[in-house]
Design an enzyme around this catalytic site. Sequence first.
Site, mmCIF file in Angstrom:
data_model
loop_
_atom_site.group_PDB
_atom_site.id
_atom_site.type_symbol
_atom_site.label_atom_id
_atom_site.label_comp_id
_atom_site.label_asym_id
_atom_site.label_seq_id
_atom_site.Cartn_x
_atom_site.Cartn_y
_atom_site.Cartn_z
ATOM 1 C CB CYS A 1 53.853 -21.106 18.350
ATOM 2 S SG CYS A 1 55.370 -20.602 17.533
ATOM 3 C CG HIS B 1 55.562 -15.389 18.391
ATOM 4 N ND1 HIS B 1 54.566 -15.539 17.453
ATOM 5 C CD2 HIS B 1 56.114 -16.612 18.554
ATOM 6 C CE1 HIS B 1 54.518 -16.799 17.059
ATOM 7 N NE2 HIS B 1 55.445 -17.478 17.720
ATOM 8 C CG ASP C 1 53.845 -12.490 16.624
ATOM 9 O OD1 ASP C 1 54.843 -12.973 16.049
ATOM 10 O OD2 ASP C 1 52.847 -13.158 16.948
#
Length: 253
Positions: free
Chosen positions: A144, A221, A189
């Site tokens: 991330c 995600h 995502d």
Amino acid sequence: MASNPPGACCTTGFKHEGNPRGTAIKIAGKWDAYVTKPQDGKPSRKDVAVLIIPDAIGLGWDNVRLLADIVAESGYTTLVPDIFNGDPIKPNEMNTVDIPKWITEGSDGRNPHTPDAIDPIVEAAIDTLKKDYGAQRIGAMGYCLGAKYVVRHFKSGVNVGFLAHPTMVTDDELAAITGPLSIAAAETDPIFPAENRHRSEGILQKTGQPYHISLFSGVAHGFGLRADLSKKDQRFAQKQAISQALAWFSQYL
């Protein structure tokens, strides 16, 4: 931008159970970190180490420590720095935190999580792996928001990179990599959607560096660190992404 700014999906997920076996340390005498090594009797690469740069939850959950222990079992001294300097997004604040404000100001308005604040921590972590643990080559795994700092720090000593569901990586940062890069992407995502993924492919082609992108169906995600391990598809995707990173390091480190 190769991957978009963070959103609510960057701070949701599932806590993993287990008992980390590594050690809490300080890097550069001031920033917290977690280090773990291959267990006694296991093969180890003393000249190679792995840096894991976590998502916005940082060291707030044990998920990233447990991941580091898995990586260490493949023979690598593995270090996870607290890139948020004691101010990660707390799990019980996932749905209320203003993420853009947290990045620019921190929780108290005095502890930003911008490149100016995070870069020195990553540089100190790389320096620690080299000076204290004898690493001559470093593989880095970024999750991330942490993915941005893997990409940024090829210039600081990262030799090989792996990203899972990257956030806030700019086109210029991606274009500047100087080593092999592998990416694990999620089917769902909004931070790294198909159009960003395809643009990233074009940028990576132009770098001339080895690259690899995998797309996992049935996950969103955050799956790389915060998958619901009770769900078969999510458990498979997380484990396969770890295997992807380790295979990449085996090939290029």
